[in-house]
Design a protein around this motif. Sequence first.
Motif: not given
Length: 372
Positions: A293-308
């Motif tokens: 959320n604080n990195e302007t050059r990074v986005s992510l579809v967050f995993p559902k408590a999965v380790s990758t």
Amino acid sequence: MKIPRFGVEEWLNVWENDARYDIAGSSIASFTLEEIIGIDGTSPNEFYDRIIKKKMDYGWIEGSPQFKQEVSKLYKHMPPENILQTNGATGANLLAFYALIERGDHVIAMHPTYQQLYDIPRSMGAEVTFWEIDEEHEWIPNIEELKRLIRPDTKMICLNNANNPTGTVLDEEMLMQIVEIAASVGAYVLVDEVYKPLDPNVHIPSIVDLYDKGIATNSLSKTYSVPGVRVGWTASNREIANVFRKYRDYTMICAGVFDDYLAVHTLKNKEAILRRNQDIVYTNLALLKEWVNNETRVSLVFPKAVSTSFIKLNIPVDVEEFCIDLLKTKGVLLVPGNRFDVPGHARLGYCTHTHILEKGLAELSSYLKQYH
């Protein structure tokens, strides 16, 4: 037999030992041998006293009765005799392909995924069709697309649930739809199940609890944090297991007396391991979310408590070039997304030990500042 180089494994083989902050892997923070032995209060002396007089012969060829019994408990209705011990989940997947896939067969594989799940069938002469997933749809596959891809001669559908590298989880409703499609043509469904969601609100059944022609592969490497024990397994119906037995004789003899013994100890203590790992996953996922959320050059579809997890990098350079220079200058290891056929992304294994994740993310942020 011709086969491409294994992108992820080749990358890790070259660069893993150079990392100060390894946030590339997908295992949950690995135990030391002392830690896993002591997970239930057992001392190293007690553990070794129990095994030190055992003969270092071949032991139980298919896995000890205790091992098969413990693994069978992971499923609803799985007789222990249908469990076959393998050399990790990679050995389990290889066994399934070696036993069932022939030249000319049609195989459908989710993509991106673990390369083994499509390039081994290809190397055997199978025609492989990709069931593509993409970030625009949060890496969730389209079931209508699978209906278009299935053919009367489809031999197998290959899945990784949860998915490596994206962390996508196929829920029970989608799995049942996949089963219905597979059953319409009599296809096997092989699911590599090494990544177990540790969210107590997310229940994902094994494919073998849903489909008679389902094949589950798994190991102690990811969710159970003991990749140093090269023990995995196949779970299937009896008919498939008997086919596997024949081909297994050509691929391995046994996992080894010590490995089997430690695997049984690990599985007997799975509840304590999962509690420990759930804490790591939730602590580290919160750190990862704050960082993204604080990195302007990074986005992510967050995993559902999965380790990758699979971050998208908004950078003006090739992602592999980026990852190599990041490692050389900051000591931070990621897996570039082109190793999964997805440029512009990187696998970030956020479930390493928390202090390593914190330092690795800080150094990654420092490196990204050059692009601001």
